[in-house]
Write a protein that holds these residues in place. Structure first.
Motif, PDB file in Angstrom:
ATOM      1  N   ALA A 172     -38.265  51.613 -71.800  1.00  0.00           N
ATOM      2  CA  ALA A 172     -36.604  51.313 -71.100  1.00  0.00           C
ATOM      3  C   ALA A 172     -37.117  51.594 -69.303  1.00  0.00           C
ATOM      4  O   ALA A 172     -36.802  51.607 -68.480  1.00  0.00           O
ATOM      5  N   ALA A 173     -39.026  51.485 -69.018  1.00  0.00           N
ATOM      6  CA  ALA A 173     -38.664  51.505 -67.316  1.00  0.00           C
ATOM      7  C   ALA A 173     -39.164  49.937 -67.735  1.00  0.00           C
ATOM      8  O   ALA A 173     -39.731  49.681 -66.577  1.00  0.00           O
ATOM      9  N   LEU A 258     -18.278  45.923 -58.825  1.00  0.00           N
ATOM     10  CA  LEU A 258     -19.451  46.475 -58.700  1.00  0.00           C
ATOM     11  C   LEU A 258     -19.081  47.784 -60.051  1.00  0.00           C
ATOM     12  O   LEU A 258     -20.067  47.974 -60.469  1.00  0.00           O
ATOM     13  N   ARG A 259     -18.856  48.444 -59.585  1.00  0.00           N
ATOM     14  CA  ARG A 259     -17.506  49.708 -60.220  1.00  0.00           C
ATOM     15  C   ARG A 259     -17.559  49.692 -61.461  1.00  0.00           C
ATOM     16  O   ARG A 259     -18.143  50.259 -62.680  1.00  0.00           O
ATOM     17  N   THR A 260     -16.603  48.654 -61.474  1.00  0.00           N
ATOM     18  CA  THR A 260     -16.953  47.972 -63.111  1.00  0.00           C
ATOM     19  C   THR A 260     -18.011  48.786 -63.797  1.00  0.00           C
ATOM     20  O   THR A 260     -18.419  48.286 -65.196  1.00  0.00           O
ATOM     21  N   GLU A 261     -19.675  47.459 -63.374  1.00  0.00           N
ATOM     22  CA  GLU A 261     -20.963  47.144 -64.006  1.00  0.00           C
ATOM     23  C   GLU A 261     -22.077  48.353 -64.247  1.00  0.00           C
ATOM     24  O   GLU A 261     -22.034  48.780 -65.469  1.00  0.00           O
ATOM     25  N   ARG A 266     -23.445  48.348 -67.355  1.00  0.00           N
ATOM     26  CA  ARG A 266     -25.022  47.276 -67.437  1.00  0.00           C
ATOM     27  C   ARG A 266     -25.807  47.717 -65.120  1.00  0.00           C
ATOM     28  O   ARG A 266     -25.908  46.221 -65.618  1.00  0.00           O
ATOM     29  N   VAL A 267     -26.225  48.590 -64.837  1.00  0.00           N
ATOM     30  CA  VAL A 267     -26.823  48.257 -63.794  1.00  0.00           C
ATOM     31  C   VAL A 267     -28.241  49.092 -64.202  1.00  0.00           C
ATOM     32  O   VAL A 267     -27.526  50.258 -64.338  1.00  0.00           O
ATOM     33  N   ASP A 268     -29.754  48.747 -63.718  1.00  0.00           N
ATOM     34  CA  ASP A 268     -30.340  49.939 -63.134  1.00  0.00           C
ATOM     35  C   ASP A 268     -30.971  50.334 -62.523  1.00  0.00           C
ATOM     36  O   ASP A 268     -30.809  49.301 -61.594  1.00  0.00           O
ATOM     37  N   PRO A 294     -27.815  55.128 -56.627  1.00  0.00           N
ATOM     38  CA  PRO A 294     -28.792  55.285 -56.398  1.00  0.00           C
ATOM     39  C   PRO A 294     -30.106  54.649 -58.017  1.00  0.00           C
ATOM     40  O   PRO A 294     -31.188  54.443 -57.528  1.00  0.00           O
ATOM     41  N   GLU A 295     -29.713  54.211 -58.756  1.00  0.00           N
ATOM     42  CA  GLU A 295     -30.133  53.864 -59.761  1.00  0.00           C
ATOM     43  C   GLU A 295     -30.379  52.180 -58.966  1.00  0.00           C
ATOM     44  O   GLU A 295     -31.681  51.751 -59.518  1.00  0.00           O
TER      45      GLU A 295
END
Length: 392
Positions: A172-173, A258-261, A266-268, A294-295
């Protein structure tokens, strides 16, 4: 490891035996990180590197020995009066290298691992690199989110359960490294070392604004290992022909994309965002969404200081607080005196790299201490897991 996967796969598919040398641990200013790999093929050719040239000669000999005997080995390389100019690391670092023989017989799951890596599915390979019982060394387990198979591969259900849980955390990291256990997987014990090679999908770079600077940023982002998306609402500019180095070119309003992703997960924490639009109707709603997420590892926006001041005022008016605004890197990039799109791209990606690894952006000739300052910041997963095991 990724850089040698193709060659290893070709030899594996041909049924050949290949020696695989992997950096499993590093200390101080080691030249290459955990996971760096070198192959010695059936024709004795070499692919990859574990140290950039310092210890490759000795590793090569150990690889030939492993191919002849079939026995794996773990060797520590560092600096001493005797070996610094022969097989030691003159840079002052220390690294542990594990050498094993890979074949279709010894590693039948390798093809499945490559399939997962190529499909951008997260997968980890956990290998015992040290154990009081030599017959345990070299045993491995494949760890995939959502799957519980493979516990018996490491010798016992207890070992498999412990390693799987910890490997999932490292996966995960996006961190590779060595975990230490007792001989039968005791979390507070010692004697067994397990190297976890985490193969996570490439970190994402989202570039907004289909301009010439974006093309340069996409090119350099792809070069350093990002999965690059270029997004712009104008279809005449957002074309694959203009952005051949991007993995995808999206025609959409930037803030909506961006909001969809974000909503789709799909962002981390490895995702970076470069806002190069220069237009308030695009960048204000886009930055609202980005700075409230914040991610995201990095959010930068291009523009002059005057543009920055105007943009910041608009963002305050939109409701962003000072903590959220403090996350914005603007004007974007490090102070390199860049002029051209290519030079500017170097300054932007350099700032992203500095943020990822904990660098200062200063000239190394004016600093002192460790060069690879990011070791503590960049590979914390194994250390954090180890600390938690010791606390329990």
């Amino acid at each position: 490891m990724r850089e040698v996967l193709g060659d290893l796969q070709a030899w594996w598919q041909a049924g050949d035996d290949v020696a695989l040398a992997t950096v499993v641990s590093t200390f101080r200013s080691a030249p290459r990180p955990a996971g760096a790999a070198m192959l010695v093929g059936p024709d004795r050719s070499v692919v990859g590197s574990v140290s950039g040239g310092c210890v490759e000669g000795d590793v090569y000999e150990r690889a030939l020995t492993a191919m002849a005997s079939g026995a794996p080995s773990l060797t520590r390389y560092g600096v001493s009066d005797d070996d610094a100019m022969s097989v030691g690391l003159t840079c002052g670092g220390v690294l542990d290298v594990f050498v094993e023989v890979v074949s279709r017989a010894s590693y039948p799951e390798f093809g499945d691992v490559v399939t997962d890596v190529e499909a951008a599915r997260p997968v980890a390979v956990a290998t015992i690199v040290a154990h009081p019982h030599p017959d345990r060394v070299g045993r491995r387990m494949i760890v995939q989110p959502g799957s519980s198979a493979g516990h018996s591969d490491l010798g016992s259900t207890r070992i498999g359960t412990a390693v799987r849980d910890d490997a999932l955390g490292m996966l995960a990291a996006g961190s590779s490294g060595v975990l230490t256990y007792g001989p039968d997987g005791q979390r507070r014990g010692s004697g067994m070392q397990v190297f976890v090679a985490a193969f996570t999908p490439r970190p994402r770079m989202l570039v907004f604004g289909a301009i010439d600077f974006a093309a340069a940023v996409a090119r350099l982002g792809s070069f350093v290992g990002y999965d690059v998306t270029v997004c712009d609402a104008r279809p005449v500019f957002a074309t694959t022909r203009r952005f051949p180095d991007a993995d995808r070119v999206v025609v959409d309003w930037p803030h909506r994309y961006l909001r969809t992703e974000i909503e789709a997960g799909r962002v981390d924490r490895r995702t970076v965002v470069a806002v190069l639009t220069h237009d308030p109707k695009f960048d204000v709603p886009l930055l609202q969404a980005a700075l409230r997420t914040p991610e995201l590892a990095y959010v930068g926006a291009m523009g002059s200081r005057r543009t920055h001041d105007d943009r910041t005022a608009r963002l305050r008016e939109s409701g962003l607080n000072e903590t959220e605004l403090a996350r914005l890197r603007s004007p974007i990039g490090l102070d390199l005196g860049a002029r051209t799109p290519e030079e500017t791209a170097v300054s932007i990606v350099a700032e992203m790299i500095a943020g990822r690894w904990g660098g200062t952006g200063e000239s190394l000739s004016t600093t002192s201490g460790r060069i690879h300052v990011g070791e503590a910041a960049a590979a914390p997963a194994a250390d954090a897991i180890q600390r938690e095991k010791e606390r329990v």
